[in-house]
Design an enzyme around this catalytic site. Sequence first.
Site, PDB file in Angstrom:
ATOM      1  N   THR A  46       0.849  -1.187   0.000  1.00  0.00           N
ATOM      2  CA  THR A  46       0.000   0.000   0.000  1.00  0.00           C
ATOM      3  C   THR A  46       0.886   1.238   0.000  1.00  0.00           C
ATOM      4  O   THR A  46       2.050   1.184   0.385  1.00  0.00           O
ATOM      5  CB  THR A  46      -0.904   0.060   1.234  1.00  0.00           C
ATOM      6  OG1 THR A  46      -0.093   0.332   2.395  1.00  0.00           O
ATOM      7  CG2 THR A  46      -1.665  -1.230   1.427  1.00  0.00           C
ATOM      8  N   ASP A  47       0.342   2.354  -0.430  1.00  0.00           N
ATOM      9  CA  ASP A  47       0.966   3.628  -0.099  1.00  0.00           C
ATOM     10  C   ASP A  47       0.743   3.840   1.406  1.00  0.00           C
ATOM     11  O   ASP A  47       0.039   3.057   2.068  1.00  0.00           O
ATOM     12  CB  ASP A  47       0.351   4.752  -0.935  1.00  0.00           C
ATOM     13  CG  ASP A  47       1.275   5.965  -1.069  1.00  0.00           C
ATOM     14  OD1 ASP A  47       2.254   6.063  -0.301  1.00  0.00           O
ATOM     15  OD2 ASP A  47       1.014   6.820  -1.934  1.00  0.00           O
ATOM     16  N   ALA A  48       1.321   4.865   1.953  1.00  0.00           N
ATOM     17  CA  ALA A  48       1.259   5.074   3.400  1.00  0.00           C
ATOM     18  C   ALA A  48      -0.186   5.132   3.888  1.00  0.00           C
ATOM     19  O   ALA A  48      -1.009   5.892   3.361  1.00  0.00           O
ATOM     20  CB  ALA A  48       1.993   6.356   3.766  1.00  0.00           C
ATOM     21  N   LEU A  49      -0.480   4.342   4.901  1.00  0.00           N
ATOM     22  CA  LEU A  49      -1.851   4.267   5.404  1.00  0.00           C
ATOM     23  C   LEU A  49      -2.187   5.394   6.379  1.00  0.00           C
ATOM     24  O   LEU A  49      -3.313   5.455   6.876  1.00  0.00           O
ATOM     25  CB  LEU A  49      -2.080   2.909   6.068  1.00  0.00           C
ATOM     26  CG  LEU A  49      -2.010   1.709   5.120  1.00  0.00           C
ATOM     27  CD1 LEU A  49      -2.301   0.411   5.875  1.00  0.00           C
ATOM     28  CD2 LEU A  49      -2.976   1.866   3.943  1.00  0.00           C
TER      29      LEU A  49
END
Length: 554
Positions: free
Chosen positions: A309-312
Amino acid sequence: MPLRRLLAPVGVLVLLLTTACGAGGQPPASDEPRAERPESADPEAGAAELLADMSLEEKVGQLLVPTLAGTTADENAALIEEYHPGGFIYFPENLTGAEQIAEMSNGLQDLAVGSGAGVPLLLGVDQEQGMVARLPVGARFPDAMAVGATRDPEAAASLASTTAAELSALGINLDYAPVADVNVNPGNPVIGIRSFGADPALVGEFAVAEADAFEAGGVVPVAKHFPGHGDTDVDSHTGLPVIDKSREEWERVDLPPFVQAVEADIDMIMTAHVLMPQLDDSGEPATLSPGVITGILREELGYDGVVSTDALNMEGVRQSHDDGEVAVLAVLAGADQLLMPPDLDAAHGAVTAAVEEGRITEERLDESVLRILRLKLRRGLYDAAPVDPAAAAETVGSADHQAAAQRVADASVTLLRNEGGVLPLGEGASVHVTGSGADQIGAALEDLGLALAGSAAGADAVVVGTNGARGDAEQKGLVTRAQASGAPVVVVAQGTPYDIGELPGLDGYLATYSSVDVSLAAAARVIAGEVNPSGRLPVDIPGTDLAFGDGLGY
C-alpha cells in the site's frame, strides 16, 4: 520445535543488552550472514519452510511496515519483539549520518532475526532522488523528469545503481522508487517532476531501467503508484483524488508503464490512494479495491510480486474507515504489505482478528506472507552480513557518485528559448542573478569566469530562478521587474517546465526540472557555454507552441 524458535528468546536478550550500549556498543561488522537460511535453496520451497514455522501473530507482523522511533535500534526493540514487523521505513528524523544509519540498520536486523521466527527485515526509504530524498548524506541526483529529459535510459540506470550502492552500504535494502506515474496534468500537486514525463512509453522504459539497476545493486525497487497518480489535481496525502477517466483512456496513458514493470517481474508495486470510478464502482480508493488490485493487477496483468500500500496514514485512504478496518480492507483487496499504519496495534489486532474470525482466510494471509518471504530470499536477505559503518561513510557521497549525479544533471538541461542567441554568455560577461537558487547559480557562474552584478542595471543579462511560478504572483513579478530593466532576461525553471506558458517575452528559458545542487550547477554551465544543452522536453507545455521532444542546442 525447530532450533530457530528455541533460540529466539535467548537471542533477543543478548541483542537487547548489546544494543542498549548505544552506538559505541555495536559489535564489529562480520562477513557471516546473521539469519538462519531455510534448508532449501529454492525461494519457493524455502518460503514454505519458513512459513510453516510461523505463528499467526508473526505472519500478520510480516505484513506491517511501520515507521521507526528515534535513531537507534534499541528504541524499537519492544516493537520488534511484540509485532515482528516485516520491515521499517526510514525518515529524516531517524537519520543523522552514514555511520549512524549503518549501525541502526545492523541493530534492527539483529533484533529481528533474534526474535520470533527470525525473519530479516526489509529496510526501506523514499530515496527517489530530487525533491523526494530522505537521506541526509550521499549523492543527490536530479528529479525523475530531469532524467526523462536526458532521453537516455542509462541516466536512469546510473541514478539507480549509484543510489543502490549507497543504500546497500547503509544496510538499506529497499527503495520506494521508481515513480511509474505518467504526469499529464500540469497542475498535479504531488507528482509533477517526480515523474519521468508525459509519454507512457518513455516512463515505462525509464522506470524499468531504474528497477533493473536497483535489483542488480541488491536493492528492492517499488514501482508506484498503481493504477496511476499522474492525472490528479488533489494530493492524496491530504484528500482523496478522483480520476474520472474512461478505462480506454487509462489503458492508453496510465497503464503501459505498469505493464512494462509487470513484464520485467519487478519486485514490488505500490498502490495509489486514488478513486477511479470507471475502473471500479465500489467507491473505495484503489488501495482498498479488490477490483483494482486483485482483479486488474493480479488477474488481468498476472502480477504475483509483492503489493505494498501507499502510506496508510494519508488522508486519501482514511475517508470512510477506521485505521484497523483500513488494514483489513487492504489485505482483502489483495495488498501484501501495509505501509505506515498510523496505529500499529490497531492494524495488527484487526488483521489478526479478521483471520481468527474467518473474514480473511488463512490461505489468503499465507499468500501474502509467502510472497514477502520469497522476495526476502530472492534478494539475499538471509545471506546478508552486517554492513561496515566505517566503509559506509567512505562509500556514501563519494566523488565518483557526485560526478555521476552531475553528468545526469548536465544532460538534462533543456533550452526552450534563446532569442537573438542571448546564450551562451561569454567569459567576463556581467550577470545579475536573482530568484530561486540565486546563490548557487551565481557562485557557479562566477567560478566559470562570469562577473556578478549587484543589480540588473547595466548587467549584460539577468538570470531569474523560478520554481512553480505558474501559480505564484511574487515570482512572476520578479520576472516582470527584471524585464523592465532592459537587460536580456533568462529564466532557469527548477520545478515543472510549465512556467514558460505564463512568462511571455523571455529572451532565454532553461528547464532543469530540479532544484538540487547539481541541477543549479548544470544550469550555470549551460549559461556559460561550458555545456551544450541537450535535454528534450518530456512533456507538452499547454498554451505554447512547445511540445514533447522540443529543445534547442548551441
